[in-house]
Design an enzyme around this catalytic site. Structure first.
Site, short mmCIF file in Angstrom:
data_model
loop_
_atom_site.label_atom_id
_atom_site.label_comp_id
_atom_site.label_asym_id
_atom_site.label_seq_id
_atom_site.Cartn_x
_atom_site.Cartn_y
_atom_site.Cartn_z
N ASP A 351 94.97 19.60 -9.01
CA ASP A 351 96.24 19.55 -9.71
C ASP A 351 97.49 19.35 -10.49
O ASP A 351 97.87 19.97 -8.87
CB ASP A 351 95.10 20.88 -11.07
CG ASP A 351 96.37 21.08 -12.67
OD1 ASP A 351 95.79 20.39 -13.30
OD2 ASP A 351 96.94 21.45 -12.66
N GLU A 406 95.22 14.14 -9.55
CA GLU A 406 95.08 13.81 -11.03
C GLU A 406 96.74 13.84 -11.17
O GLU A 406 97.87 14.63 -11.47
CB GLU A 406 94.99 15.59 -11.48
CG GLU A 406 94.92 15.07 -13.47
CD GLU A 406 96.10 16.76 -14.04
OE1 GLU A 406 96.05 16.95 -15.48
OE2 GLU A 406 96.69 17.50 -13.09
#
Length: 696
Positions: A351, A406
């Site tokens: 993330d 991401e």
């Protein structure tokens, strides 16, 4: 070592000599040649740290086992060994239930490099002085004399009891730990990801458990044809509404869903179904909590983080790691290994990678694709090299493991091999695709949709760098935004989803476009596909966690899977389509096939046609026009049959196509293809034709 010759040619030659396979990267993208020196510097920095780890720690294998010594560990004689890194501390102690919470009776001994250790002998009966389930705290005396009660950064289990503000550290050492029964599945050729959150997986207004997910959700995921689960919010986070992105205890599986052993059972059960499991790992930042988080662990604002303003993310109000720190590298790399070794995760979705890659953290940046945006002083090369080390470790330990970045910036070579100077990720998320669908639904009438722009968005990805395509993820489901189903059907979902009522124009349009958007994204958008739980059947409403702003309500923090079990509701029709789309991909493998050849994107007719994996995909986005004997180009001669039809009755379609029809291609060149065939294409329909003359 002699300096390279002056000028770009000399620098290029030096870079090619230093980075083993850089030539391959530059061959696939010659526009990266002016930045060869950057790739050389990154690779050399990676290599130097790896060598330093080898010389000082005995290799990355040993270095990444920090969890075997840090924290608290039972020794073979029944004694306990405790170790912490607290460079800013004046003194360190252990306290808890075992000593009546006397803060100073068990002092740690100071070692080199800010480390502290403590040996606790066993009881006379050779049992540990600290039993499984005991509450503990590390006590830190700061340089200023302050007494601080902390949770070990290496704590494996923390809980918050009713009424308490902060989490408690529980010593986790069960007598009968869970034993995995099933081996890891092989890495799928085609990745079909079901993005999941355990806590919201029940239709009831409560936090669901690992057990509930194992028994009730895993069978649904298997039935739908997904071969990968991406688990969110597993790393412990004090604030439930953070969606798991404000981590407080990096080595602890979230206790609000159950015990570590129950999470292991969930993953083992998924493996028994042939499903791989990825952890949504958050190494981009950490919660600001100090009582039950990493922040101010040793009484300083540094330790694991940058000191001063650089150590705080202004937008997220969280702490930022100092990736150049030796012990931070040990902590983060060991964290990855812990989740793979202890819980048998098969890889990670990293993330916040954009925030890591740049000193500006992506804030206020509108990445245009100009290569100068990805190189130079704005890049945080310490963070980038950490990601290279992380990918090196994960893929060395488990060659079949999967890593996904991401990254919204589109940094070149992030998903290229480290040997080419790349970041080493397997996939990146195709984050522009969901934005495009939302933009079309919000800002354009159906008849104004631009077919060329849709195709461009779906196919605009770097050659040889794999992408995970998705029409929507958890981001689009959150309060403040809407799911595609809600953009399409909005309030009518509450009143007109019964099969007993005739189609309204809104519901009809919504159901047809929901299927088409998902299929074209699945087939054209990448080398993997992702869906957020519940969105496959058009889950009504948004997602909102209990918080002060909604009176701590769980009403929107749930997934109403039971809607697909009701034969009187239309949700099952979308569920059926999602299942059959995935099953067809499993059979034909378009995600692992080369990128599609798009033969038509007709603006007036609203037709898109392309070929991939020897399948012919036909989409008619026109809201009202159907076409008889529409000529479609193909590379293949022979007989074709319909293998998926969004207009079929079981998918909520209008049954305008006869599946017994045979389509024969003829040697008639069309749209750059040597053969073509004539097809009836109803309005708002997606079709897949397969050449039945080809061997399976």
């Amino acid at each position: 070592m002699a300096a390279p010759a002056q000028g770009s040619e000399g620098e290029l030659a030096a870079a090619l000599a230093a980075v083993p396979e850089l030539a391959r990267l530059l061959e696939s993208d010659p526009y990266l040649k002016p930045f060869a020196k950057d790739f050389q510097r990154r690779y050399m920095k990676f290599h130097q740290i790896l060598n330093n780890i080898g010389e000082n720690e005995g290799g990355i294998d040993k270095f990444s086992r920090g969890y075997e010594t840090f924290g608290i560990h039972r020794c073979s004689d029944g004694g306990l060994y405790c170790k912490e890194w607290a460079p800013g501390a004046e003194a360190v102690f252990l306290t808890g239930d075992f000593n009546g919470w006397n803060p100073f009776s068990y002092p740690y001994k100071k070692m080199e490099y800010g480390k502290w250790e403590l040996h606790i002998p066993p009881k006379q009966n050779k049992s540990p002085l600290i039993p499984h389930g005991s509450k503990l705290k590390v006590v830190i005396t700061s340089k200023s004399g302050e007494i601080l009660y902390r949770i070990s950064p290496w704590a494996k289990y923390v809980v918050r009891e009713d009424g308490n503000v902060n989490y408690d550290w529980i010593y986790w050492d069960p007598e009968h730990p869970y034993k995995f029964q099933h081996s890891r599945p092989k890495k799928p050729k085609s990745l079909r990801i079901y993005e999941s959150h355990v806590g919201i997986s029940s239709h009831e207004g409560k936090i669901a458990s690992y057990k509930h997910f194992t028994c009730n959700v895993l069978p649904r995921i298997k039935e739908l044809g997904y071969n990968c689960i991406q688990l969110m919010a597993i790393m412990e986070h004090a604030y439930y509404a953070s969606f798991g992105y404000q981590i407080t205890s990096f080595f602890a599986a979230s206790s609000r869903f159950g015990t570590p052993e129950e999470l292991k059972e969930l993953i083992d059960t998924a493996h028994s179904m042939g499903i791989v499991v990825l952890l949504d790992v958050v190494h981009s930042h950490a919660s600001k909590n100090s009582e039950d988080g990493l922040n101010m662990f040793d009484g300083t604002d540094s330790c694991y983080f940058h000191s001063g303003p650089r150590g705080t993310h202004k937008l997220w109000d969280s702490r930022l790691f100092i990736y150049s720190s030796w012990e931070v590298l040990r902590f983060l790399l060991s964290n990855l290994r812990w989740w793979m070794e202890e819980y048998c995760f098969d890889g990670f979705r990293f993330d916040g990678v954009t925030s890591m890659l740049y000193h500006h953290h992506g804030m206020g940046q509108d990445f245009s694709g100009d290569y100068n945006e990805y190189f130079g002083l704005q890049v945080d090369e310490d963070a980038l090299v950490y990601l290279m080390l992380a990918n090196h470790l994960v893929h060395t330990l488990y060659p079949d493991s999967i890593t996904i970045a991401e990254d919204v910036s589109g940094m070149p070579a992030l998903c290229s091999p480290i040997s080419q100077g790349g970041g080493g990720f397997d996939y990146r998320l195709a984050m522009a695709i969901p934005d495009k669908w939302i933009q079309l639904l919000k800002e354009f009438k159906d008849e104004d949709w631009n077919m060329g722009n849709i195709v461009y968005t779906l196919t605009n990805r770097r050659h040889l760098e794999k992408c995970i395509a998705y029409a929507e993820s958890h981001d689009q489901a959150l309060v403040g935004d809407k799911t595609l189903a809600f953009w399409l059907m909005d309030a009518e979902m509450y009143t007109n989803m019964s099969v007993l009522a005739p189609f309204t124009p809104v519901i009809d349009r919504g159901i047809q476009l929901h299927k088409m958007i998902r299929l074209i994204t699945h087939a054209l958008g990448g080398e993997g596909y992702l869906n957020f739980m519940g969105n496959e059947f058009g889950h009504p409403e948004w997602l909102d966690f209990p918080r002060k702003g909604n009176n701590e309500s769980y009403h929107y923090a749930r997934r109403q899977f039971h809607l697909t079990d009701d034969d009187l509701l239309r949700y099952k029709l979308l569920n059926n389509f999602d299942r059959d789309m995935n099953r067809l991909e499993e059979r034909c493998g378009w995600l692992s096939a080369p990128q599609a050849y798009v033969s038509e994107k007709h603006e007036g007719n609203k037709i898109i046609t392309f070929e991939r994996a020897n399948l012919l995909f036909i989409f008619n986005f026109h809201p009202s026009k159907s076409y008889t004997d529409y000529r479609v180009g193909t590379a293949l001669p022979g007989k074709f049959k319909i293998v998926l039809d969004s207009d079929a009755a079981e998918y909520g379609g209008h049954q305008r196509l006869d599946h017994n029809t045979n389509f024969f291609s003829e040697a008639f060149e069309h749209n750059g293809r040597p053969y073509s065939l004539l097809v009836y294409i109803p309005s708002r329909v997606a079709l897949i034709l397969q050449n039945v003359d080809l061997p399976n």
